[in-house]
Motif scaffolding. Structure first.
Motif, PDB file in Angstrom:
ATOM      1  N   VAL A  10      22.555  50.815   4.234  1.00 56.84           N
ATOM      2  CA  VAL A  10      22.152  50.610   5.559  1.00 56.84           C
ATOM      3  C   VAL A  10      23.646  51.044   6.852  1.00 56.84           C
ATOM      4  N   GLN A  11      22.422  51.734   7.809  1.00 62.68           N
ATOM      5  CA  GLN A  11      24.005  51.817   8.773  1.00 62.68           C
ATOM      6  C   GLN A  11      24.300  50.727   9.590  1.00 62.68           C
ATOM      7  N   SER A  12      24.929  51.058  10.527  1.00 63.92           N
ATOM      8  CA  SER A  12      25.568  49.505  11.556  1.00 63.92           C
ATOM      9  C   SER A  12      24.383  49.287  12.073  1.00 63.92           C
ATOM     10  N   LEU A  13      23.566  48.319  12.412  1.00 65.50           N
ATOM     11  CA  LEU A  13      22.986  47.530  13.830  1.00 65.50           C
ATOM     12  C   LEU A  13      22.600  46.526  13.463  1.00 65.50           C
ATOM     13  N   ASP A  14      23.994  46.000  14.852  1.00 63.56           N
ATOM     14  CA  ASP A  14      24.481  44.443  15.341  1.00 63.56           C
ATOM     15  C   ASP A  14      22.992  44.071  16.212  1.00 63.56           C
ATOM     16  N   LEU A  15      22.763  42.763  15.256  1.00 62.53           N
ATOM     17  CA  LEU A  15      22.435  41.824  16.095  1.00 62.53           C
ATOM     18  C   LEU A  15      22.589  40.523  17.082  1.00 62.53           C
ATOM     19  N   PRO A  16      22.170  40.708  18.065  1.00 62.28           N
ATOM     20  CA  PRO A  16      23.045  39.713  18.789  1.00 62.28           C
ATOM     21  C   PRO A  16      23.594  38.591  18.840  1.00 62.28           C
ATOM     22  N   ARG A  17      24.362  37.829  19.221  1.00 62.13           N
ATOM     23  CA  ARG A  17      25.529  37.105  18.771  1.00 62.13           C
ATOM     24  C   ARG A  17      24.248  35.404  18.316  1.00 62.13           C
ATOM     25  N   LYS A  18      23.448  35.237  19.363  1.00 59.46           N
ATOM     26  CA  LYS A  18      22.989  34.517  19.962  1.00 59.46           C
ATOM     27  C   LYS A  18      21.714  34.403  18.459  1.00 59.46           C
ATOM     28  N   THR A  19      21.082  35.111  18.070  1.00 51.71           N
ATOM     29  CA  THR A  19      20.062  34.885  16.958  1.00 51.71           C
ATOM     30  C   THR A  19      20.755  35.397  15.624  1.00 51.71           C
ATOM     31  N   GLN A  20      22.396  35.012  15.345  1.00 56.43           N
ATOM     32  CA  GLN A  20      22.985  34.633  14.065  1.00 56.43           C
ATOM     33  C   GLN A  20      22.878  33.302  14.600  1.00 56.43           C
ATOM     34  N   ASN A  21      23.183  32.718  15.279  1.00 57.53           N
ATOM     35  CA  ASN A  21      23.563  31.268  15.681  1.00 57.53           C
ATOM     36  C   ASN A  21      22.151  30.801  15.705  1.00 57.53           C
ATOM     37  N   ASN A  22      21.209  31.219  15.714  1.00 53.44           N
ATOM     38  CA  ASN A  22      19.090  30.714  15.467  1.00 53.44           C
ATOM     39  C   ASN A  22      18.746  29.657  16.685  1.00 53.44           C
ATOM     40  N   LEU A  53       5.454  39.437  16.442  1.00 52.78           N
ATOM     41  CA  LEU A  53       6.368  38.670  17.157  1.00 52.78           C
ATOM     42  C   LEU A  53       6.166  37.579  18.117  1.00 52.78           C
ATOM     43  N   GLU A  54       5.634  38.665  19.474  1.00 55.55           N
ATOM     44  CA  GLU A  54       5.462  37.205  20.439  1.00 55.55           C
ATOM     45  C   GLU A  54       4.104  36.907  19.741  1.00 55.55           C
ATOM     46  N   GLU A  55       3.155  37.332  19.189  1.00 56.52           N
ATOM     47  CA  GLU A  55       2.517  35.644  18.467  1.00 56.52           C
ATOM     48  C   GLU A  55       3.068  35.046  18.253  1.00 56.52           C
ATOM     49  N   LEU A  56       4.037  34.893  17.189  1.00 54.85           N
ATOM     50  CA  LEU A  56       4.279  33.766  16.680  1.00 54.85           C
ATOM     51  C   LEU A  56       5.201  32.973  17.515  1.00 54.85           C
ATOM     52  N   ARG A  57       5.991  33.254  18.713  1.00 59.07           N
ATOM     53  CA  ARG A  57       6.232  33.382  18.987  1.00 59.07           C
ATOM     54  C   ARG A  57       5.802  32.358  20.902  1.00 59.07           C
ATOM     55  N   SER A  58       4.700  32.722  20.817  1.00 57.66           N
ATOM     56  CA  SER A  58       3.144  31.758  21.443  1.00 57.66           C
ATOM     57  C   SER A  58       2.680  30.939  21.218  1.00 57.66           C
ATOM     58  N   LEU A  59       3.240  31.028  19.571  1.00 55.86           N
ATOM     59  CA  LEU A  59       2.233  29.772  19.051  1.00 55.86           C
ATOM     60  C   LEU A  59       3.390  28.510  18.002  1.00 55.86           C
ATOM     61  N   PRO A 103      16.713  29.006  19.022  1.00 61.54           N
ATOM     62  CA  PRO A 103      14.783  29.437  19.330  1.00 61.54           C
ATOM     63  C   PRO A 103      14.852  29.615  20.929  1.00 61.54           C
ATOM     64  N   ALA A 104      15.822  29.205  21.411  1.00 63.36           N
ATOM     65  CA  ALA A 104      14.937  29.508  22.981  1.00 63.36           C
ATOM     66  C   ALA A 104      15.672  31.427  22.902  1.00 63.36           C
ATOM     67  N   TYR A 105      16.551  32.195  21.821  1.00 64.55           N
ATOM     68  CA  TYR A 105      16.525  33.734  22.239  1.00 64.55           C
ATOM     69  C   TYR A 105      15.885  34.453  20.869  1.00 64.55           C
ATOM     70  N   ILE A 106      16.040  33.346  19.629  1.00 60.23           N
ATOM     71  CA  ILE A 106      15.312  34.528  18.360  1.00 60.23           C
ATOM     72  C   ILE A 106      14.685  35.323  18.532  1.00 60.23           C
ATOM     73  N   TYR A 107      13.302  34.856  19.437  1.00 56.55           N
ATOM     74  CA  TYR A 107      12.511  35.968  19.156  1.00 56.55           C
ATOM     75  C   TYR A 107      12.885  37.920  19.891  1.00 56.55           C
ATOM     76  N   ILE A 142      15.593  39.374  18.363  1.00 61.44           N
ATOM     77  CA  ILE A 142      14.749  40.149  17.043  1.00 61.44           C
ATOM     78  C   ILE A 142      13.628  41.153  17.493  1.00 61.44           C
ATOM     79  N   ILE A 143      13.109  40.945  18.615  1.00 61.31           N
ATOM     80  CA  ILE A 143      12.244  42.241  18.771  1.00 61.31           C
ATOM     81  C   ILE A 143      13.160  43.207  19.317  1.00 61.31           C
ATOM     82  N   ALA A 144      14.024  42.480  20.749  1.00 60.26           N
ATOM     83  CA  ALA A 144      15.233  43.592  21.109  1.00 60.26           C
ATOM     84  C   ALA A 144      15.540  44.677  20.071  1.00 60.26           C
TER      85      ALA A 144
END
Length: 753
Positions: free
Chosen positions: A9-21, A76-82, A23-27, A30-32
């Motif tokens: 797998v080639q490098s695709l870094d996720l934003p730091r806040k996602t890795q910190n889990n 993922l947006e649906e999961l966020r809304s629910l 909740p306000a930013y995870i969706y 991941i979508i980004a």
């Protein structure tokens, strides 16, 4: 998985806040990340493509990935809304009429759910103002009926009395009328003296008339008094009936107010799809907020409830699968999903699933035994657990057994006598008190399970459940890519086989046309050679001189210039027509087969059935039949040009004519002078030699031109093969894009914790 078949797998870094889990930013993150991956693929420069249609298909491949990006982002947006991050949410999920609502209603009463406390308080407040027990209502109804009956009877008696009185009074009236008539008649018959005498003394009839009049008045007075007595009875009965009616109306009004406030209003009535929308019930147990979701039954009409079911289970952090059967859920047949497949489909993303066997008990005698379950039910539940564990893996936590209806009867006290549960409750409580009923139905332990055990460590459970759903959403996207990859790979294999087969057919046709043209031309040359020889032999029979013979031979061979061109053109035209028809048939068949492959392996495969990616992607196979056949016509024109441009037969014949010779020795010349037969023999021999030289030269030049024509034809056939490979290149472009996307999705999934 596709990701496991591809390279690193080639490098695709996720934003730091996602890795910190967070909740306000995870969706968002991941979508980004998904969008970044797809955008990077779709915006990358395309390699040089040999065919315009392949570039067009590459655009469609990128459009497919953009559509995929929208679907994953939408999921993922649906999961966020629910998603619920603060309140521990439990879904009551299961078959239709499994008793989910009964369990929830009992928990609402026992755990003091706020809205339930409010309705019960209103019920009790209204109930205190009126007696609504069944005996009192029945007594009032009986009294109302009795008063109405008494009133009706008195009215009938009064009517009969009035008829009797009327008859008696009518008799006296007739008697009075008769006496009056008799008195008047008798007075009219008196003499004057008698009339004077009777001025001071009444006639006997007049005395009787006065007596009878007094009797009538007395009788009428008696009758009125008697009728008044009966009317008083009627009025009294009517008043009693009205009082009872008003009291009943007051009770009925109170009952109308109480009816919607009764316990058990959410409990199903036995009809399918009683619950069509998920209902939320909120609890605060020892400071912990809990929400219970009453989910529509999964065996109802799916079109009515599927959205509500999916929304509820996506919102939940734990699911209780409620069933009335201790045996494993049924499996589907064919394309029809069974309960087991629906459970796997709905609950596959859950982190905590419990089975709840809700034993149906409608007779209190069933609770007299030492245990709630019998041996057969216990054995069947083991099979149920085994099947659920196989379907749900580590998400499945275990099985709980209870009987909710007796527990509801134990917990409720807000029921009207008209409610079907009222008498059943009395029947159950007649032989067992409420606390014992809760214990025997295993509901006391279930209340502790809900209020204490399942909520233990709820913050971690909430986090783990929500993150798990995100992971499953990304995994679903990975499976979509994997399915698309397999589908397009199958199409690639089938298209590759079809292209190779068609290429072999074209090669065979190319070899065959070359052999047929060469054979047809040689046959025409042999025929022409034979005809010329016969014609020359006929002229020789005319006893030509050697000089005349030479002139005749030159003239005859010179005529070949026109004759052979026409003859060979006719032969070539027939062969090329066959060749064109064969090529058209091969190309048309390939296009038909390619269309079928793309339709069967791609378009039809991505239908909107359960578990499939709803693909709206029509891949054009890149074959322009009209253009191909036009180019084929150009190839046949090249064949004509190769044979007849620059008048190849013209200069061939010129060279051949230059070789026409009549060389005789002195002996042969003298002998031919004296012997005509000898001369003719020598002329025929000379004709044979010269014809052989001419036609040998023509055949040599024909072979050269045929080789040139074959080269031109091969170039056109090669271009045709290249164009026929367009669908294969198109599918390969899609596969390459899917491989890159799959690598990125695998990397995204690995970063979610």
């Amino acid at each position: 998985m596709l990701a496991q078949r591809t390279s690193q797998v080639q490098s695709l870094d996720l934003p730091r806040k996602t890795q910190n889990n967070n909740p306000a930013y995870i969706y968002d993150e991941i979508i980004a990340s998904v969008q970044e991956s797809i955008d990077r693929i779709t915006q990358s420069p395309s390699p040089r493509l040999d065919h315009e249609s392949v570039a067009h298909e590459k655009e469609k491949a990128l459009a497919l990935l953009n559509d995929y990006k929208l679907k994953i982002s939408g999921a993922l947006e649906e999961l966020r809304s629910l998603a619920e991050w603060d309140v521990f949410t439990i879904s009551m999920y299961g078959e239709t009429n499994a008793g989910k609502s009964t369990i929830i209603e009992t928990l609402r009463i026992l755990l003091g759910e706020p809205s339930k406390r409010e309705t019960q308080a209103k019920f009790r407040s209204i109930a205190q103002r009126v007696q609504f027990n069944g005996e009192h209502i029945a007594t009032l109804q009986d009294r109302l009926k009795a008063a109405a009956a008494q009133k009706q009877l008195s009215e009938q008696d009064l009517q009969a009395l009035r008829l009797r009185h009327s008859g008696a009074e009518d008799g006296l009236q007739q008697r009075l009328k008769q006496l009056k008539s008799d008195a008047q008649h008798k007075r009219s018959a008196l003499s004057l003296w008698q009339k004077i005498f009777h001025l001071f003394k009444k006639l006997e009839e007049e005395k009787q008339l006065a007596d009878e009049a007094r009797n009538l008045q007395h009788l009428q007075a008696q009758h009125r008094a008697s009728e008044h007595e009966y009317q008083a009875r009627i009025d009294d009965a009517g008043a009693q009936a009205q009082r009872h009616k008003q009291e009943l109306a007051c009770i009925q009004d109170s009952l109308a107010q109480l009816a919607p406030l009764q316990d058990g209003s959410i409990i199903g009535n036995g009809h399918s799809d009683f619950t069509l929308e998920s209902q939320s019930y909120h609890f605060d147990v020892q400071g912990q907020k809990i929400t219970l979701l009453d989910v529509p039954g999964i065996e109802g009409e799916e079109s009515k409830v599927s959205e509500a079911i999916n929304g509820a289970v996506k919102k939940s952090h734990a699911v209780l699968y409620i069933t009335r059967k201790p045996s494993p859920p049924n499996k589907g047949e064919g394309n029809q999903l069974g309960t087991l497949e629906k459970i796997r489909q709905h609950l596959g993303s859950q982190t905590e699933v419990w089975a709840v066997y809700n034993k149906g008990i409608t007779n209190p005698m069933a609770l007299r035994g030492p245990q709630l379950l019998n041996d057969g039910e216990s054995a069947s539940l083991q099979d149920l657990e085994k099947e659920l564990r196989a379907q749900l893996g580590d998400s499945y936590q275990g099985c709980i057994s209870l009987s909710s209806l007796p527990a509801f009867y134990s917990a409720t006290d807000c029921l009207l006598p008209t409610n079907s549960h009222y008498k059943n409750r009395q029947k159950f409580l007649a032989g067992m008190d409420a606390e014992a009923l809760l214990e025997k139905s295993n509901f006391s332990s279930f209340v502790r399970f809900i209020s204490q055990e399942i909520c233990r460590g709820y913050k971690e459970k909430i986090h783990r459940s929500n993150v798990r759903k995100i992971q499953v959403g990304v995994q679903d996207g990975q499976r979509m890519l994997d399915e698309m990859f397999k589908t397009f790979s199958t199409a690639r294999q089938n298209l590759s086989k079809q292209h190779k087969s068609t290429t072999r057919e074209l090669d065979n046709l190319e070899d065959a046309i070359a052999r047929r043209i060469k054979s047809r031309c040689r046959d025409r040359l042999a025929e022409a050679k034979t005809k010329k020889r016969q014609a020359i032999y006929c002229h020789i029979e005319d006893d030509l001189s050697n000089d005349d013979f030479k002139l005749m031979l030159e003239s005859t061979i010179d005529a070949l210039k026109t004759e052979l061109v026409e003859d060979l053109q006719e032969a070539l035209h027939a062969e090329v027509e066959v060749f064109e028809a064969e090529i058209k048939e091969v190309v048309t068949r390939f296009k038909k087969n390619a269309d079928e492959i793309l339709e069967l392996n791609i378009n039809r495969h991505f239908g909107a059935g359960p578990g499939h990616f709803a693909l709206e992607f029509k891949i054009d196979n890149g074959i322009n039949t009209f253009g191909l056949l036009s180019s084929l016509g150009g190839a046949t024109a090249m064949i004509w040009a190769a044979f007849f441009s620059s008048n190849p037969l013209g200069w061939t014949l010129a060279a051949a004519l230059g070789a026409v010779t009549l060389i005789f020795s002195l002996y042969k010349s003298v002998r031919s002078f004296f012997s005509t037969s000898y001369k003719m023999e020598q002329q025929r021999k000379s004709a044979d030699e010269n014809l052989a030289k001419v036609f040998d030269k023509i055949e040599d030049m024909l072979d050269e031109r045929l080789a040139e024509a074959a080269g031109e034809m091969k170039q056109t056939i090669d271009k045709l093969k290249q164009q026929l490979s367009a669908p294969l290149h198109s599918v390969m472009a899609v596969i390459q894009a899917l491989q890159t996307a799959s690598k990125d999705m695998a990397h995204i999934e690995s970063k979610i914790a």
